[in-house]
Design a protein around this motif. Structure first.
Motif, PDB file in Angstrom:
ATOM      1  N   THR A 206       0.993  -9.709   9.210  1.00 33.81           N
ATOM      2  CA  THR A 206       0.111  -8.564   9.004  1.00 33.81           C
ATOM      3  C   THR A 206       0.858  -7.304   8.606  1.00 33.81           C
ATOM      4  OG1 THR A 206       0.170  -8.078  11.386  1.00 33.81           O
ATOM      5  CG2 THR A 206      -1.616  -9.473  10.582  1.00 33.81           C
ATOM      6  N   ARG A 207       2.111  -7.145   9.043  1.00 28.33           N
ATOM      7  CA  ARG A 207       2.846  -5.925   8.675  1.00 28.33           C
ATOM      8  C   ARG A 207       3.061  -5.840   7.164  1.00 28.33           C
ATOM      9  NH1 ARG A 207       8.116  -4.933  12.042  1.00 28.33           N
ATOM     10  NH2 ARG A 207       6.509  -4.801  13.655  1.00 28.33           N
ATOM     11  N   PRO A 208       3.541  -6.916   6.493  1.00 30.99           N
ATOM     12  CA  PRO A 208       3.621  -6.836   5.028  1.00 30.99           C
ATOM     13  C   PRO A 208       2.256  -6.679   4.363  1.00 30.99           C
ATOM     14  CG  PRO A 208       4.992  -8.625   5.854  1.00 30.99           C
ATOM     15  CD  PRO A 208       4.164  -8.160   6.990  1.00 30.99           C
ATOM     16  N   LEU A 209       1.203  -7.303   4.953  1.00 30.78           N
ATOM     17  CA  LEU A 209      -0.131  -7.162   4.369  1.00 30.78           C
ATOM     18  C   LEU A 209      -0.624  -5.721   4.467  1.00 30.78           C
ATOM     19  CD1 LEU A 209      -1.940 -10.412   5.581  1.00 30.78           C
ATOM     20  CD2 LEU A 209      -1.010  -9.905   3.312  1.00 30.78           C
ATOM     21  N   ALA A 210      -0.344  -5.067   5.608  1.00 26.76           N
ATOM     22  CA  ALA A 210      -0.740  -3.668   5.746  1.00 26.76           C
ATOM     23  C   ALA A 210       0.002  -2.794   4.744  1.00 26.76           C
ATOM     24  CB  ALA A 210      -0.469  -3.195   7.176  1.00 26.76           C
ATOM     25  N   ALA A 211       1.301  -3.070   4.579  1.00 27.37           N
ATOM     26  CA  ALA A 211       2.069  -2.311   3.587  1.00 27.37           C
ATOM     27  C   ALA A 211       1.539  -2.574   2.173  1.00 27.37           C
ATOM     28  CB  ALA A 211       3.545  -2.679   3.679  1.00 27.37           C
ATOM     29  N   LEU A 212       1.134  -3.818   1.914  1.00 28.36           N
ATOM     30  CA  LEU A 212       0.594  -4.158   0.600  1.00 28.36           C
ATOM     31  C   LEU A 212      -0.732  -3.433   0.360  1.00 28.36           C
ATOM     32  CD1 LEU A 212       0.810  -5.846  -1.973  1.00 28.36           C
ATOM     33  CD2 LEU A 212      -0.334  -7.717  -0.760  1.00 28.36           C
ATOM     34  N   ARG A 213      -1.570  -3.351   1.396  1.00 32.66           N
ATOM     35  CA  ARG A 213      -2.833  -2.621   1.250  1.00 32.66           C
ATOM     36  C   ARG A 213      -2.574  -1.152   0.928  1.00 32.66           C
ATOM     37  NH1 ARG A 213      -5.153   0.710   4.525  1.00 32.66           N
ATOM     38  NH2 ARG A 213      -3.790   0.099   6.240  1.00 32.66           N
ATOM     39  N   THR A 214      -1.623  -0.536   1.655  1.00 31.23           N
ATOM     40  CA  THR A 214      -1.285   0.861   1.386  1.00 31.23           C
ATOM     41  C   THR A 214      -0.760   1.031  -0.038  1.00 31.23           C
ATOM     42  OG1 THR A 214      -0.748   1.176   3.728  1.00 31.23           O
ATOM     43  CG2 THR A 214       0.086   2.819   2.185  1.00 31.23           C
ATOM     44  N   GLU A 217      -3.637   0.934  -2.499  1.00 31.18           N
ATOM     45  CA  GLU A 217      -4.372   2.197  -2.526  1.00 31.18           C
ATOM     46  C   GLU A 217      -3.598   3.253  -3.307  1.00 31.18           C
ATOM     47  OE1 GLU A 217      -4.914   3.066   1.569  1.00 31.18           O
ATOM     48  OE2 GLU A 217      -6.597   1.667   1.838  1.00 31.18           O
ATOM     49  N   THR A 218      -2.277   3.300  -3.093  1.00 32.86           N
ATOM     50  CA  THR A 218      -1.460   4.270  -3.816  1.00 32.86           C
ATOM     51  C   THR A 218      -1.493   4.004  -5.319  1.00 32.86           C
ATOM     52  OG1 THR A 218       0.006   4.483  -1.903  1.00 32.86           O
ATOM     53  CG2 THR A 218       0.852   5.241  -4.023  1.00 32.86           C
ATOM     54  N   PHE A 219      -1.354   2.747  -5.697  1.00 30.72           N
ATOM     55  CA  PHE A 219      -1.384   2.395  -7.119  1.00 30.72           C
ATOM     56  C   PHE A 219      -2.759   2.679  -7.728  1.00 30.72           C
ATOM     57  CE2 PHE A 219      -2.058  -0.706 -10.560  1.00 30.72           C
ATOM     58  CZ  PHE A 219      -1.022  -0.333 -11.407  1.00 30.72           C
ATOM     59  N   ALA A 226       6.277   3.055  -9.560  1.00 32.50           N
ATOM     60  CA  ALA A 226       7.387   3.428  -8.680  1.00 32.50           C
ATOM     61  C   ALA A 226       6.988   3.188  -7.222  1.00 32.50           C
ATOM     62  CB  ALA A 226       7.755   4.897  -8.892  1.00 32.50           C
ATOM     63  N   GLY A 227       7.932   2.686  -6.452  1.00 32.85           N
ATOM     64  CA  GLY A 227       7.682   2.438  -5.037  1.00 32.85           C
ATOM     65  C   GLY A 227       7.078   1.090  -4.731  1.00 32.85           C
ATOM     66  N   GLN A 228       7.307   0.095  -5.584  1.00 28.69           N
ATOM     67  CA  GLN A 228       6.787  -1.238  -5.304  1.00 28.69           C
ATOM     68  C   GLN A 228       7.465  -1.826  -4.069  1.00 28.69           C
ATOM     69  OE1 GLN A 228       7.202  -3.622  -8.862  1.00 28.69           O
ATOM     70  NE2 GLN A 228       5.145  -3.077  -9.549  1.00 28.69           N
ATOM     71  N   LEU A 240       2.933 -13.562  -2.343  1.00 32.05           N
ATOM     72  CA  LEU A 240       1.802 -12.684  -2.636  1.00 32.05           C
ATOM     73  C   LEU A 240       2.286 -11.309  -3.094  1.00 32.05           C
ATOM     74  CD1 LEU A 240      -1.228 -11.993  -2.590  1.00 32.05           C
ATOM     75  CD2 LEU A 240      -0.967 -11.436  -0.155  1.00 32.05           C
ATOM     76  N   ILE A 241       3.275 -10.744  -2.403  1.00 37.35           N
ATOM     77  CA  ILE A 241       3.803  -9.427  -2.775  1.00 37.35           C
ATOM     78  C   ILE A 241       4.452  -9.493  -4.150  1.00 37.35           C
ATOM     79  CG2 ILE A 241       5.493  -7.659  -2.157  1.00 37.35           C
ATOM     80  CD1 ILE A 241       4.983  -8.338   0.773  1.00 37.35           C
ATOM     81  N   THR A 242       5.204 -10.570  -4.419  1.00 33.39           N
ATOM     82  CA  THR A 242       5.836 -10.720  -5.734  1.00 33.39           C
ATOM     83  C   THR A 242       4.787 -10.783  -6.836  1.00 33.39           C
ATOM     84  OG1 THR A 242       7.710 -11.888  -4.726  1.00 33.39           O
ATOM     85  CG2 THR A 242       7.384 -12.156  -7.090  1.00 33.39           C
ATOM     86  N   ALA A 243       3.723 -11.555  -6.607  1.00 32.60           N
ATOM     87  CA  ALA A 243       2.659 -11.660  -7.607  1.00 32.60           C
ATOM     88  C   ALA A 243       1.958 -10.311  -7.797  1.00 32.60           C
ATOM     89  CB  ALA A 243       1.649 -12.724  -7.184  1.00 32.60           C
ATOM     90  N   HIS A 244       1.778  -9.577  -6.705  1.00 31.76           N
ATOM     91  CA  HIS A 244       1.131  -8.264  -6.821  1.00 31.76           C
ATOM     92  C   HIS A 244       1.997  -7.289  -7.607  1.00 31.76           C
ATOM     93  CE1 HIS A 244       0.235  -4.128  -5.423  1.00 31.76           C
ATOM     94  NE2 HIS A 244      -1.007  -4.536  -5.608  1.00 31.76           N
ATOM     95  N   ASN A 245       3.296  -7.314  -7.374  1.00 30.31           N
ATOM     96  CA  ASN A 245       4.185  -6.428  -8.128  1.00 30.31           C
ATOM     97  C   ASN A 245       4.124  -6.737  -9.621  1.00 30.31           C
ATOM     98  OD1 ASN A 245       4.990  -5.165  -5.782  1.00 30.31           O
ATOM     99  ND2 ASN A 245       6.865  -6.372  -5.549  1.00 30.31           N
ATOM    100  N   ALA A 246       4.087  -8.030  -9.947  1.00 27.52           N
ATOM    101  CA  ALA A 246       3.988  -8.404 -11.359  1.00 27.52           C
ATOM    102  C   ALA A 246       2.650  -7.956 -11.951  1.00 27.52           C
ATOM    103  CB  ALA A 246       4.157  -9.915 -11.510  1.00 27.52           C
ATOM    104  N   MET A 247       1.582  -8.092 -11.169  1.00 28.28           N
ATOM    105  CA  MET A 247       0.267  -7.667 -11.644  1.00 28.28           C
ATOM    106  C   MET A 247       0.237  -6.153 -11.864  1.00 28.28           C
ATOM    107  SD  MET A 247      -3.435  -8.016  -9.775  1.00 28.28           S
ATOM    108  CE  MET A 247      -2.934  -6.780  -8.564  1.00 28.28           C
ATOM    109  N   GLU A 248       0.857  -5.394 -10.946  1.00 27.74           N
ATOM    110  CA  GLU A 248       0.934  -3.940 -11.108  1.00 27.74           C
ATOM    111  C   GLU A 248       1.633  -3.584 -12.420  1.00 27.74           C
ATOM    112  OE1 GLU A 248       2.755  -1.743  -8.015  1.00 27.74           O
ATOM    113  OE2 GLU A 248       1.070  -1.935  -6.640  1.00 27.74           O
TER     114      GLU A 248
END
Length: 468
Positions: A206-214, A217-219, A226-228, A240-248
């Motif tokens: 949940t800690r990485p998921l919470a950071a991912l949610r934040t 929202e920032t993106f 910046a700040g991925q 999941l985080i890697t895929a999200h960074n690529a999607m961003e």
């Protein structure tokens, strides 16, 4: 009920496991208690059966070896009587009677009559006389299992062909508090080990998921890459985080391309339109020149709307603290200065962080629609349930209920033509909704109903959170 439940994944998972453990331990405790009760009952019944069948002549010695006590100690166990041991007001226990009957029958005892009942030790004259005759020291009585303040189980057997009753007694054990303490300690240990381990595991998820949610929202607000996040947690979460960074990165690249394309469209189309506006001045026919000028103006306005709608999701101007009531009043005053029948209704002073230029554009679009399709729009501002609520109400035909939602879509208009008198490309409401959503709010349309239930106008409502 829902408001008392935890909202986070961690809290819900821990609550579910805690409730499951509680249910399992409760069921285990009940089954264990019933098994212990059955074991104790079988032990009592077997003890009574042994005494009645064997009729033991056991002599119990005290440590001082006084012989005159031996017979008395024996008689505390077995009594022979001519009458049933059941006293007035007492009743036999049918369940225990049935179990004792089965045991005695298996041992080949011919039963003429049999009774089983419980009785307080202090009410049994035979026991009390025997205890006094032996010794008044309560420790001696307790050492033999008797507690004058407890209960005992009595069984009376009359065999076939005999006149005497053989009466056996056994003390009933008191509550075993240690057994419940053991279950409680066991439950607490399981909670500490299992829930503690689960909490550690869930925190890694949940800690990485919470950071991912934040980060999302920032993106969503800045569109900046910046700040991925650095991938962390279990392998699935890291992927999941890697895929999200690529999607961003892909989204940011598309937005950059869109901005470049919009800049090119704005330059390559507006420049020829400006040139056409100059050239039509040479047209001698005034009517034709006026039609051409209006066409160029319609194209320019539609192009402005399209470019604004495309840029609204990525504004360049920052949020600024603005007095919303003053902004609403200034927009209404603009229309009043132009001679339009627009009225400022009740307003409340409300300061918000917003983009004044964009919100002013949204209000103009809504008021313009109210003037175009209705009459006498009234603009008001109120504070309701933690939101600033702007309403634009008109006196017009309204919109059919089935078409209200579609009117907020691009290029949807209540009137099918595209002429200057009735409107443009149908982007005004879409742009107003996008601007409201850009500020974390909503835009809704609804028909106004009169006393007879007929439609008397339309109300457009913008709701903006006060903490925005």
């Amino acid at each position: 009920m829902r408001r008392f439940l935890p909202k986070s994944l961690l809290g819900q998972m821990l609550l579910a496991v805690a409730l499951a453990l509680l249910a399992a331990q409760t069921l285990s405790g009940i089954l264990r208690f019933r098994a212990e009760e059955l074991r104790r009952e079988n032990g009592l019944i077997n003890t009574l059966a042994f005494q009645l069948v064997a009729d033991p002549r056991v002599e119990y010695r005290f440590r001082d070896g006084r012989d005159h006590n031996r017979r008395e100690r024996r008689r505390l166990r077995i009594e022979r009587a001519l009458e049933s041991p059941v006293l007035r007001g007492e009743f036999t226990d049918p369940e225990r009677l049935e179990r004792l009957t089965d045991v005695l029958t298996d041992q080949g005892v011919a039963i003429d009559d049999l009774v089983v009942l419980s009785r307080p030790v202090s009410r049994d004259d035979y026991i009390m006389r025997g205890l006094k005759r032996i010794r008044t020291d309560s420790q001696i009585a307790n050492r033999d299992g008797w507690d004058v303040e407890g209960d005992m189980l009595i069984a009376g057997l009359k065999r076939v062909g005999e006149e005497e009753w053989l009466v056996a007694r056994v003390p009933l054990p008191g509550p075993e508090h240690g057994r419940y303490i053991g279950i409680i300690i066991q439950t607490l240990l399981i909670y500490v080990i299992l829930v503690g381990g689960l909490y550690w595991l869930l925190r890694r998820i949940t800690r990485p998921l919470a950071a991912l949610r934040t980060r999302m929202e920032t993106f969503g607000n800045t569109r900046e890459t910046a700040g991925q996040l650095e991938p962390s947690g279990p392998e699935d979460t890291r992927q999941l985080i890697t895929a999200h960074n690529a999607m961003e990165a892909r989204i940011a690249a598309l937005l950059d391309e869109k901005d470049v394309m919009l800049g090119a469209i704005g330059h390559d189309l507006k420049t020829p339109l400006a040139a056409l506006r100059v050239r039509i001045e040479s047209v001698e026919d005034d009517a034709e020149r006026l039609k051409m000028a209006r066409t160029i103006e319609d194209i320019t306005n539609s192009l402005d709307d399209i470019l604004s709608l495309a840029r609204v999701g990525r504004p360049s101007d920052p949020l600024e603290r603005t007095e919303l009531s003053a902004l609403v009043a200034s927009v209404v005053e603009e229309y009043e200065d132009m001679g339009e029948d627009v009225t400022l209704g009740e307003t409340q002073r409300t300061a918000l962080r917003l983009r004044a230029t964009w919100l002013r554009r949204a209000l103009r679009n809504l008021i313009g629609n109210a003037l175009r399709y209705g009459e006498k729009p009234v603009v008001s501002l109120a504070r309701e349930n933690g939101e600033a609520v702007i309403r634009i109400e008109d006196e017009g035909p309204g919109i059919p209920d089935g078409d209200i939602m579609s009117m907020l879509e691009p290029f949807k208009r209540g009137e099918a033509s595209r002429n200057r008198e009735t409107g443009g490309a149908g982007l005004g409401l879409t742009l107003a909704r996008a601007i409201a959503e850009q500020h974390g709010g909503t835009l809704t349309l609804a028909n106004r109903l009169g006393d007879a239930g007929t439609v008397v106008g339309l109300v457009a409502t913008i709701r903006l959170p006060l903490d925005s």
